[in-house]
Every structure is written in structure tokens, then in C-alpha cells.
Write a protein that holds these residues in place. Structure first.
Motif, mmCIF file in Angstrom:
data_model
loop_
_atom_site.group_PDB
_atom_site.id
_atom_site.type_symbol
_atom_site.label_atom_id
_atom_site.label_comp_id
_atom_site.label_asym_id
_atom_site.label_seq_id
_atom_site.Cartn_x
_atom_site.Cartn_y
_atom_site.Cartn_z
ATOM 1 N N TYR A 9 0.791 -1.167 -0.036
ATOM 2 C CA TYR A 9 0.083 0.021 -0.029
ATOM 3 C C TYR A 9 0.935 1.342 0.132
ATOM 4 N N SER A 10 1.891 1.245 0.664
ATOM 5 C CA SER A 10 2.886 2.445 0.801
ATOM 6 C C SER A 10 3.510 2.664 -0.406
ATOM 7 N N ILE A 11 4.067 1.753 -1.094
ATOM 8 C CA ILE A 11 4.637 1.982 -2.268
ATOM 9 C C ILE A 11 3.689 2.287 -3.374
ATOM 10 N N VAL A 12 2.733 1.749 -3.630
ATOM 11 C CA VAL A 12 1.385 2.264 -4.535
ATOM 12 C C VAL A 12 0.997 3.694 -4.222
ATOM 13 N N CYS A 13 1.026 3.983 -2.987
ATOM 14 C CA CYS A 13 0.543 5.301 -2.664
ATOM 15 C C CYS A 13 1.536 6.126 -2.644
ATOM 16 N N ALA A 14 2.941 6.069 -2.541
ATOM 17 C CA ALA A 14 3.910 6.949 -2.847
ATOM 18 C C ALA A 14 4.130 7.120 -4.342
ATOM 19 N N LEU A 15 4.004 6.059 -5.027
ATOM 20 C CA LEU A 15 3.852 6.303 -6.829
ATOM 21 C C LEU A 15 2.635 7.100 -7.050
ATOM 22 N N LEU A 16 1.434 6.908 -6.673
ATOM 23 C CA LEU A 16 0.582 7.653 -7.157
ATOM 24 C C LEU A 16 0.917 9.353 -6.898
ATOM 25 N N LEU A 17 1.405 9.467 -5.567
ATOM 26 C CA LEU A 17 1.803 10.985 -5.127
ATOM 27 C C LEU A 17 3.045 11.395 -5.945
ATOM 28 N N THR A 18 3.705 10.604 -6.427
ATOM 29 C CA THR A 18 4.678 11.104 -7.298
ATOM 30 C C THR A 18 4.142 11.570 -8.769
ATOM 31 N N PHE A 19 3.281 10.824 -9.080
ATOM 32 C CA PHE A 19 2.811 10.980 -10.336
ATOM 33 C C PHE A 19 2.170 12.164 -10.450
ATOM 34 N N PHE A 20 1.042 12.350 -9.059
ATOM 35 C CA PHE A 20 0.478 13.739 -9.002
ATOM 36 C C PHE A 20 1.331 14.903 -9.028
ATOM 37 N N SER A 21 2.509 14.756 -8.372
ATOM 38 C CA SER A 21 3.283 16.102 -8.118
ATOM 39 C C SER A 21 4.135 16.187 -9.444
ATOM 40 N N ASN A 22 4.182 15.494 -10.411
ATOM 41 C CA ASN A 22 5.137 15.609 -11.474
ATOM 42 C C ASN A 22 4.403 15.767 -12.731
ATOM 43 N N ILE A 23 3.083 15.337 -12.720
ATOM 44 C CA ILE A 23 2.356 15.700 -13.960
ATOM 45 C C ILE A 23 1.951 17.059 -13.902
ATOM 46 N N PHE A 26 -4.430 18.218 -16.265
ATOM 47 C CA PHE A 26 -5.752 18.144 -15.589
ATOM 48 C C PHE A 26 -5.918 16.736 -15.087
ATOM 49 N N THR A 27 -5.131 15.809 -15.720
ATOM 50 C CA THR A 27 -5.125 14.251 -15.245
ATOM 51 C C THR A 27 -4.529 13.951 -14.246
ATOM 52 N N LYS A 28 -3.571 14.779 -13.486
ATOM 53 C CA LYS A 28 -2.874 14.760 -12.320
ATOM 54 C C LYS A 28 -3.944 14.411 -11.231
ATOM 55 N N TYR A 29 -4.987 14.809 -11.252
ATOM 56 C CA TYR A 29 -5.865 14.888 -10.070
ATOM 57 C C TYR A 29 -6.526 13.585 -10.075
ATOM 58 N N ILE A 30 -6.510 12.652 -10.950
ATOM 59 C CA ILE A 30 -6.951 11.212 -10.984
ATOM 60 C C ILE A 30 -6.009 10.425 -10.155
ATOM 61 N N GLY A 34 -6.794 8.907 -6.519
ATOM 62 C CA GLY A 34 -6.388 7.256 -6.613
ATOM 63 C C GLY A 34 -5.612 7.046 -5.140
ATOM 64 N N ALA A 35 -4.874 7.930 -4.894
ATOM 65 C CA ALA A 35 -4.083 8.139 -3.662
ATOM 66 C C ALA A 35 -4.922 8.062 -2.347
ATOM 67 N N LEU A 36 -5.919 9.220 -2.583
ATOM 68 C CA LEU A 36 -6.922 9.418 -1.245
ATOM 69 C C LEU A 36 -7.926 7.993 -1.319
ATOM 70 N N TYR A 37 -8.124 7.512 -2.325
ATOM 71 C CA TYR A 37 -8.842 6.045 -2.230
ATOM 72 C C TYR A 37 -8.118 5.015 -1.650
ATOM 73 N N LEU A 38 -6.952 4.820 -2.071
ATOM 74 C CA LEU A 38 -6.057 3.804 -1.603
ATOM 75 C C LEU A 38 -5.806 4.208 0.044
ATOM 76 N N GLY A 39 -5.558 5.215 0.576
ATOM 77 C CA GLY A 39 -5.432 5.694 1.969
ATOM 78 C C GLY A 39 -6.788 5.213 2.804
ATOM 79 N N MET A 40 -7.866 5.410 2.126
ATOM 80 C CA MET A 40 -8.998 5.195 2.976
ATOM 81 C C MET A 40 -9.497 3.553 3.107
ATOM 82 N N ARG A 41 -8.897 2.992 1.905
ATOM 83 C CA ARG A 41 -9.029 1.446 1.924
ATOM 84 C C ARG A 41 -7.845 0.846 2.949
ATOM 85 N N PHE A 42 -6.774 1.441 3.098
ATOM 86 C CA PHE A 42 -5.971 0.838 4.032
ATOM 87 C C PHE A 42 -6.395 1.246 5.329
ATOM 88 N N PHE A 43 -6.932 2.307 5.590
ATOM 89 C CA PHE A 43 -7.460 2.871 7.012
ATOM 90 C C PHE A 43 -8.398 2.014 7.346
#
Length: 81
Positions: A9-23, A26-30, A34-43
Motif C-alpha cells: 500500500y505504501s509503495i503504490v500510494c507513494a507512486l501515485l503521489l509522485t505522479f500527482f506532483s510531476n504531471i 488536468f489528469t494529475k487529479y486522477i 487514487g492515493a486518497l482512495y488507497l489511503g481510505m482502503r488501508f485505514f
């Protein structure tokens, strides 16, 4: 097995946040959603406070590492053949 899920979960969330910050489109918000959804699933899946803290800490550290790797890769100017 729980440690494996924590790192996955941590690796996938970190990758999603990396894509978010480097794109810069408008598609960066996807990736942000995704990171928000993954965090909610983990919690929802792991209710222990220790696992939640480790998840956030590992995801943030991996985010910085992946962002550094991406920045170094773009500065090297390597193009595909």
C-alpha cells in the motif's frame, strides 16, 4: 503478511503521489484521488494506530525517494531509442 500489505500500500500510494506532483495536466487529479482512495482502503482494513502511522511515514519517505529519482532521470536527458 500484514507487513507485506503495509509496504505494498505504501509503495503504490507513494507512486501515485509522485505522479500527482510531476504531471502538469488536468489528469494529475486522477492520481490524487487514487492515493486518497488507497489511503481510505488501508485505514479501513488496518485499524491499529501503529500501522496507520507506519503507512503514512513509509509513503512520505518513498514519495521523496521516487520524486528524487524522477528529477534525476529528467535532468539526465535520457531518451528512448
Amino acid at each position: 503478511m500484514r507487513i507485506l500489505w503495509l509496504f505494498t500500500y505504501s509503495i503504490v500510494c507513494a507512486l501515485l503521489l509522485t505522479f500527482f506532483s510531476n504531471i502538469h495536466d488536468f489528469t494529475k487529479y486522477i492520481f490524487s484521488l487514487g492515493a486518497l482512495y488507497l489511503g481510505m482502503r488501508f485505514f479501513r482494513r488496518f485499524e491499529g494506530i501503529g500501522f496507520r502511522i507506519w503507512f503514512i511515514a513509509i509513503a512520505v519517505v518513498l514519495y521523496f525517494i521516487f520524486s528524487l529519482i524522477y528529477a534525476l532521470y529528467t535532468q539526465m536527458g535520457i531518451t528512448a531509442p
